[in-house]
Design a protein around this motif. Structure first.
Motif, PDB file in Angstrom:
ATOM      1  N   SER A   6       0.831  -1.198   0.000  1.00 30.76           N
ATOM      2  CA  SER A   6       0.000   0.000   0.000  1.00 30.76           C
ATOM      3  C   SER A   6       0.866   1.247   0.000  1.00 30.76           C
ATOM      4  CB  SER A   6      -0.905   0.031   1.237  1.00 30.76           C
ATOM      5  OG  SER A   6      -1.859  -1.004   1.212  1.00 30.76           O
ATOM      6  N   ALA A   7       0.279   2.325  -0.506  1.00 30.64           N
ATOM      7  CA  ALA A   7       0.879   3.658  -0.374  1.00 30.64           C
ATOM      8  C   ALA A   7       0.272   4.306   0.869  1.00 30.64           C
ATOM      9  CB  ALA A   7       0.603   4.500  -1.607  1.00 30.64           C
ATOM     10  N   ILE A   8       1.122   4.695   1.800  1.00 30.17           N
ATOM     11  CA  ILE A   8       0.662   5.275   3.068  1.00 30.17           C
ATOM     12  C   ILE A   8       1.000   6.755   3.100  1.00 30.17           C
ATOM     13  CG2 ILE A   8       0.822   5.188   5.579  1.00 30.17           C
ATOM     14  CD1 ILE A   8      -0.492   2.731   4.355  1.00 30.17           C
ATOM     15  N   LEU A   9       0.000   7.567   3.405  1.00 24.74           N
ATOM     16  CA  LEU A   9       0.171   9.017   3.547  1.00 24.74           C
ATOM     17  C   LEU A   9       0.026   9.369   5.024  1.00 24.74           C
ATOM     18  CD1 LEU A   9      -1.369  11.832   1.385  1.00 24.74           C
ATOM     19  CD2 LEU A   9      -1.613  11.897   3.860  1.00 24.74           C
ATOM     20  N   ALA A  10       1.031  10.039   5.583  1.00 21.15           N
ATOM     21  CA  ALA A  10       0.985  10.500   6.967  1.00 21.15           C
ATOM     22  C   ALA A  10       1.004  12.022   6.976  1.00 21.15           C
ATOM     23  CB  ALA A  10       2.175   9.956   7.760  1.00 21.15           C
ATOM     24  N   ALA A  11       0.056  12.633   7.675  1.00 22.88           N
ATOM     25  CA  ALA A  11      -0.033  14.097   7.756  1.00 22.88           C
ATOM     26  C   ALA A  11      -0.066  14.529   9.210  1.00 22.88           C
ATOM     27  CB  ALA A  11      -1.285  14.601   7.026  1.00 22.88           C
ATOM     28  N   ASP A  12       0.599  15.647   9.497  1.00 23.39           N
ATOM     29  CA  ASP A  12       0.679  16.137  10.874  1.00 23.39           C
ATOM     30  C   ASP A  12       0.637  17.658  10.854  1.00 23.39           C
ATOM     31  OD1 ASP A  12       1.367  15.403  13.798  1.00 23.39           O
ATOM     32  OD2 ASP A  12       2.823  16.969  13.302  1.00 23.39           O
ATOM     33  N   VAL A  13      -0.076  18.247  11.804  1.00 20.77           N
ATOM     34  CA  VAL A  13      -0.221  19.702  11.872  1.00 20.77           C
ATOM     35  C   VAL A  13       1.027  20.313  12.509  1.00 20.77           C
ATOM     36  CG1 VAL A  13      -1.583  21.603  12.814  1.00 20.77           C
ATOM     37  CG2 VAL A  13      -2.721  19.529  12.010  1.00 20.77           C
ATOM     38  N   HIS A  47      -9.312   8.080  -4.166  1.00 23.94           N
ATOM     39  CA  HIS A  47      -9.466   6.633  -3.930  1.00 23.94           C
ATOM     40  C   HIS A  47      -8.684   6.144  -2.714  1.00 23.94           C
ATOM     41  CE1 HIS A  47     -11.110   6.928  -7.955  1.00 23.94           C
ATOM     42  NE2 HIS A  47      -9.941   7.350  -8.426  1.00 23.94           N
ATOM     43  N   GLY A  48      -8.536   7.008  -1.714  1.00 23.24           N
ATOM     44  CA  GLY A  48      -7.893   6.597  -0.482  1.00 23.24           C
ATOM     45  C   GLY A  48      -8.877   6.587   0.663  1.00 23.24           C
ATOM     46  N   SER A  64      -3.026   3.187  -5.007  1.00 20.96           N
ATOM     47  CA  SER A  64      -2.130   3.691  -6.047  1.00 20.96           C
ATOM     48  C   SER A  64      -1.218   4.757  -5.467  1.00 20.96           C
ATOM     49  CB  SER A  64      -2.945   4.276  -7.208  1.00 20.96           C
ATOM     50  OG  SER A  64      -2.148   5.122  -8.011  1.00 20.96           O
ATOM     51  N   VAL A  65       0.076   4.624  -5.696  1.00 27.42           N
ATOM     52  CA  VAL A  65       1.025   5.620  -5.195  1.00 27.42           C
ATOM     53  C   VAL A  65       0.861   6.941  -5.958  1.00 27.42           C
ATOM     54  CG1 VAL A  65       2.936   4.980  -6.716  1.00 27.42           C
ATOM     55  CG2 VAL A  65       3.430   5.976  -4.501  1.00 27.42           C
ATOM     56  N   VAL A  66       0.433   6.869  -7.221  1.00 25.24           N
ATOM     57  CA  VAL A  66       0.164   8.083  -7.991  1.00 25.24           C
ATOM     58  C   VAL A  66      -0.971   8.872  -7.339  1.00 25.24           C
ATOM     59  CG1 VAL A  66      -0.666   8.973 -10.201  1.00 25.24           C
ATOM     60  CG2 VAL A  66       1.009   7.135 -10.155  1.00 25.24           C
ATOM     61  N   ASP A  67      -2.034   8.153  -6.942  1.00 27.32           N
ATOM     62  CA  ASP A  67      -3.143   8.823  -6.265  1.00 27.32           C
ATOM     63  C   ASP A  67      -2.681   9.480  -4.967  1.00 27.32           C
ATOM     64  OD1 ASP A  67      -5.710   6.386  -7.176  1.00 27.32           O
ATOM     65  OD2 ASP A  67      -5.056   8.232  -8.161  1.00 27.32           O
ATOM     66  N   ALA A  68      -1.804   8.795  -4.233  1.00 18.29           N
ATOM     67  CA  ALA A  68      -1.338   9.323  -2.951  1.00 18.29           C
ATOM     68  C   ALA A  68      -0.575  10.629  -3.132  1.00 18.29           C
ATOM     69  CB  ALA A  68      -0.457   8.292  -2.250  1.00 18.29           C
ATOM     70  N   VAL A  69       0.326  10.679  -4.122  1.00 18.22           N
ATOM     71  CA  VAL A  69       1.115  11.892  -4.342  1.00 18.22           C
ATOM     72  C   VAL A  69       0.231  13.020  -4.873  1.00 18.22           C
ATOM     73  CG1 VAL A  69       3.039  12.901  -5.629  1.00 18.22           C
ATOM     74  CG2 VAL A  69       3.233  10.589  -4.700  1.00 18.22           C
ATOM     75  N   GLU A  70      -0.655  12.707  -5.821  1.00 14.97           N
ATOM     76  CA  GLU A  70      -1.561  13.735  -6.331  1.00 14.97           C
ATOM     77  C   GLU A  70      -2.442  14.295  -5.224  1.00 14.97           C
ATOM     78  OE1 GLU A  70      -2.397  13.063 -11.021  1.00 14.97           O
ATOM     79  OE2 GLU A  70      -3.594  11.851  -9.637  1.00 14.97           O
ATOM     80  N   CYS A  71      -2.899  13.426  -4.336  1.00 16.77           N
ATOM     81  CA  CYS A  71      -3.733  13.872  -3.227  1.00 16.77           C
ATOM     82  C   CYS A  71      -2.942  14.799  -2.307  1.00 16.77           C
ATOM     83  CB  CYS A  71      -4.245  12.660  -2.446  1.00 16.77           C
ATOM     84  SG  CYS A  71      -5.276  13.097  -1.027  1.00 16.77           S
ATOM     85  N   ALA A  72      -1.709  14.423  -1.985  1.00 14.79           N
ATOM     86  CA  ALA A  72      -0.884  15.242  -1.095  1.00 14.79           C
ATOM     87  C   ALA A  72      -0.651  16.629  -1.680  1.00 14.79           C
ATOM     88  CB  ALA A  72       0.454  14.537  -0.834  1.00 14.79           C
ATOM     89  N   VAL A 140       6.513   7.295  -9.525  1.00 15.91           N
ATOM     90  CA  VAL A 140       5.668   8.352 -10.098  1.00 15.91           C
ATOM     91  C   VAL A 140       6.427   9.370 -10.930  1.00 15.91           C
ATOM     92  CG1 VAL A 140       4.103   8.133  -8.149  1.00 15.91           C
ATOM     93  CG2 VAL A 140       5.836   9.920  -8.107  1.00 15.91           C
ATOM     94  N   GLU A 141       7.773   9.311 -10.955  1.00 10.35           N
ATOM     95  CA  GLU A 141       8.529  10.400 -11.582  1.00 10.35           C
ATOM     96  C   GLU A 141       8.195  10.583 -13.063  1.00 10.35           C
ATOM     97  OE1 GLU A 141      12.642   7.839 -12.363  1.00 10.35           O
ATOM     98  OE2 GLU A 141      12.702   9.887 -11.666  1.00 10.35           O
TER      99      GLU A 141
END
Length: 721
Positions: A6-13, A47-48, A64-72, A140-141
């Protein structure tokens, strides 16, 4: 136990605790609104799904790792737009990290190293930025229009192996570019501002240590800290405790200067600022830091500035026992910043039983300043210059450097920074400053002239790089020795010296200084692998050269290690007779050369960049490339090979003669024969080589008896007998 990729996205304030302290209810409501109005729908649109919520952050999974980067990227752009409409203290800024890896599935939750790496990468990101692993960047490059800037190998907390990290370039002016193209193969660095000279001896009977000597014997590029018996120290990034968090540049500058000053203390070994910076804003155990960096002592502290009042807290820890050797608080005015720094250095010398024997102001000998206002402007410029900046921000950094130089015309480091800035300019940056490229080039040498009056390490670094280009490696070596002497903690000084030595025909010595670079900044990188491979190649040790050159990350956005390293690697494999590897890497080399737009893959390009002093060294490289089938000349050369002059014919017919015709090519410079090529080096111009052909129909009157063929141009000329 179920597992999946999986592609994991971690976000922190960013600054969540401080905001909660100021306005708990308001912060909670703003964060909840951002999550409901932006994060949840945006993640779903890509789609996450969010599988974990924390008070100030979240974890999301994507197929999808592409979706993860586009979302970020969408999240950061949307947050920036929303923040522009609210006051500073109400802005919600986040850091985002993305990793592609295997995760453990337990109901709706996800665990494992794939998740842990994403969370650690998030901590490396800048506020409002995105940091991804090499796996993500590689995937994704070629699929997305975002660029990626390498951050090097990062040691992440509780992760056994270092992780190659990349910063996502959000600026649309660099979208689709692998990274901003520098005109020289080097890393950008923080420029140390020299302040307060300290000459220190180790006890009454201690011998002077010459700081330009490599701190370790040349046994391997992997540092062995136990081989160095000197007291060893790392200065961890000082914390910024000022209410104005934008003043983080003061803490960064203070840390940089302490590192540089302590590194000049004879008898004391100090790890580079670059190596220490990986621990910024991280909770670390002294024993772990000491073991990872190969040092015994750890200096940490904080700086707080309120108006003109300053307070500096510092403590020295013995990493082997975790005991505190020394702790002290220093209070004073901002105008006393240089004296406060001196006090810290003197106190540490005392704690380590290093005795102060004499001293004098160092501002003049290392390009520094004693003007607090100039110093602050310089630090503000460096804070902008050293991060991934937009053209407008780059222009702002240049203005800060100019302000620093106006406040103190003797501020050599500021002048050197201006020279570097103009050297690093590309089209968008030139446009942002409303200059032409010719004016930018003129300013490089203009500010180098100012910096030469009060030279700093960064001044010497740029001068050496320019000297190498002009085929003047003897002078470049001498210049880089001066840089190392001024700042023995900077790995770029050692790598720059290794480069000059490699081209000067002294590869065995180059290897010594690569050992030194790895000692002050543990962990290899692509530029060092290339230089190490070149040093082995220069000694005819092709197997060892291949071992280092194979480590270069060919997926990295940084073009220079690939551009240089692949040429040496192909040549080395050709010398070893390994046709399969020659074929595979030749294809990659052709692609990289086409990307560089240097006229395709041919030996004229090679000779433009590989400026060896000794004919045997360039001959070794070209012979291997010849065996590999790399053409000597660009495609489309329609001249008859039988009319081409050999090296001996060039010497007898061309060298030492007056030339007529040739347009801009004929100029005052230094010419020599390199195999069957005529090469020229002109002041302030990169070395160039070409092939010479007879023109059977040429005449002296028409000045076209010979044709010189270069990468892009050809010129007809005649000689005066």
């Amino acid at each position: 136990m179920d597992r999946k990729l999986s592609a994991i996205l971690a976000a922190d304030v960013v600054g969540y605790s401080a905001q909660m302290e100021r306005d708990e209810a308001g912060t909670f409501e703003r964060l909840r609104a951002r999550r409901k109005e932006l994060f949840e729908p945006e993640i779903a649109r890509h789609h996450g799904h969010i599988f974990k919520l924390m008070g100030d952050g979240l974890l999301a999974e994507f197929g999808s790792v592409v979706d993860a980067v586009e979302c970020a990227v969408s999240l950061q752009h949307a947050l920036a737009e929303r923040n522009a409409a609210v006051s500073e203290d109400h802005r919600i800024r986040v850091r985002i990290g993305i990793n592609l890896g295997e995760v453990i599935v337990e109901g709706e939750d996800r665990y494992g190293e794939g998740v842990n790496v994403a969370a650690r990468l998030q901590q490396l990101a800048e506020p409002g930025g995105i940091c991804v692993s090499a796996k993500v960047a590689k995937e994704v490059e070629k699929k997305l229009a975002f660029g990626f800037e390498p951050m090097g190998q990062q040691k992440l907390k509780n992760i056994a192996e270092p992780v190659q990290a990349y910063r996502v370039l959000l600026d649309p002016t660099v979208a689709g570019k692998p990274m901003a193209v520098n005109r020289h193969p080097r890393f950008r660095r923080n420029l140390a501002v020299a302040i307060g000279v300290l000459v220190v001896a180790v006890g009454l009977a201690a011998a002077w240590w010459r700081p330009w000597e490599p701190p370790l014997p040349p046994t391997a590029l992997t540092a062995n800290a136990k081989a160095d018996t000197r007291p060893s120290l790392v200065v961890l990034p000082f914390d910024n405790l000022s209410d104005d968090k934008a003043q983080g540049y003061l803490a960064d500058g203070f840390t940089e200067d302490l590192t540089t000053e302590l590194a000049r203390v004879p008898g004391l070994f100090v790890v580079s600022r670059n190596a220490a910076s990986t621990y910024k804003d991280k909770e670390t155990k002294p024993a772990e830091v000491a073991a990872a960096l190969g040092v015994r002592y750890i200096l940490e502290g904080s700086i707080r500035r309120v108006g003109d009042d300053m307070r500096i807290n510092a403590q020295l820890i013995d990493g082997s026992t975790t005991g505190h050797l020394w702790a002290e608080r220093f209070d004073g005015q901002w105008t006393d910043v240089f004296a406060l720094q001196d006090k810290v250095v003197v106190s540490i010398a005392g704690a380590l039983k290093l005795r102060l024997v004499s001293g004098q102001g160092k501002a003049d000998v290392a390009g520094g300043t004693r003007n607090p206002a100039a110093y602050e402007a310089y630090l503000q410029g460096m804070e902008i210059y050293n991060r991934r900046n937009t053209p407008d921000e780059f222009a702002q950094a240049v203005r800060f450097f100019q302000q620093a130089l106006e406040l103190d015309p003797n501020f050599g480091a500021a002048a050197a920074s201006l020279a570097w800035a103009y050297w690093d300019m590309d089209g968008p940056r030139v446009k942002a400053l409303a200059f032409s490229e010719s004016v930018a080039f003129y300013n490089v040498y203009k500010y180098l002239g100012e910096a030469a009056k009060h030279p700093s390490p960064s001044y010497y670094q740029l001068v050496a790089s320019l000297l190498v280009r002009e085929h003047r490696s003897d002078e470049a070596v001498a210049v880089m020795f001066k840089a190392v002497a001024l700042d023995p903690s900077d790995p770029l000084n050692y790598v720059g010296l290794a480069e000059a030595l490699n081209f000067n025909g002294r590869p065995n010595e180059a290897r010594d200084y690569l050992v030194a670079a790895n000692r002050v900044d543990p962990g290899g990188n692509d530029h060092r692998y290339y230089q190490a491979g070149l040093a082995e190649f220069g000694q005819g040790r092709f197997e060892e050269a291949v071992d280092y050159l194979e480590r270069i990350d060919l997926q990295s956005p940084d073009p220079w290690p690939k551009f240089y390293g692949l040429q040496v690697l192909v040549s080395a494999y050709a010398h070893l007779g390994r046709s399969d590897q020659v074929a595979a890497y030749s294809d990659r080399l052709r692609n990289v050369m086409l990307e560089r737009k240097d006229g395709g893959a041919n030996q004229l390009v090679t000779q433009r960049y590989f400026v060896f002093k000794n004919p045997a060294d360039i001959g070794r490289l070209l012979d291997g490339l010849d065996k590999a089938g790399l053409p000597e000349l660009p495609e489309g050369v329609d001249l008859d090979a039988k009319d081409r002059l050999t090296g001996s014919e060039i010497r007898s017919l061309i060298l030492g003669r007056d030339l007529r015709g040739g347009g801009a090519w004929i100029d005052k410079g230094t010419s020599w024969v390199q195999q069957n090529f005529l090469c020229d080096a002109f002041p302030k111009v990169q070395t160039t080589c070409g092939a010479i052909f007879r023109n059977p129909a040429g005449t002296p009157e028409r000045r076209n008896e010979y044709t010189a063929v270069f990468r892009f141009d050809r010129f007809e000329f005649s000689t005066v007998k």
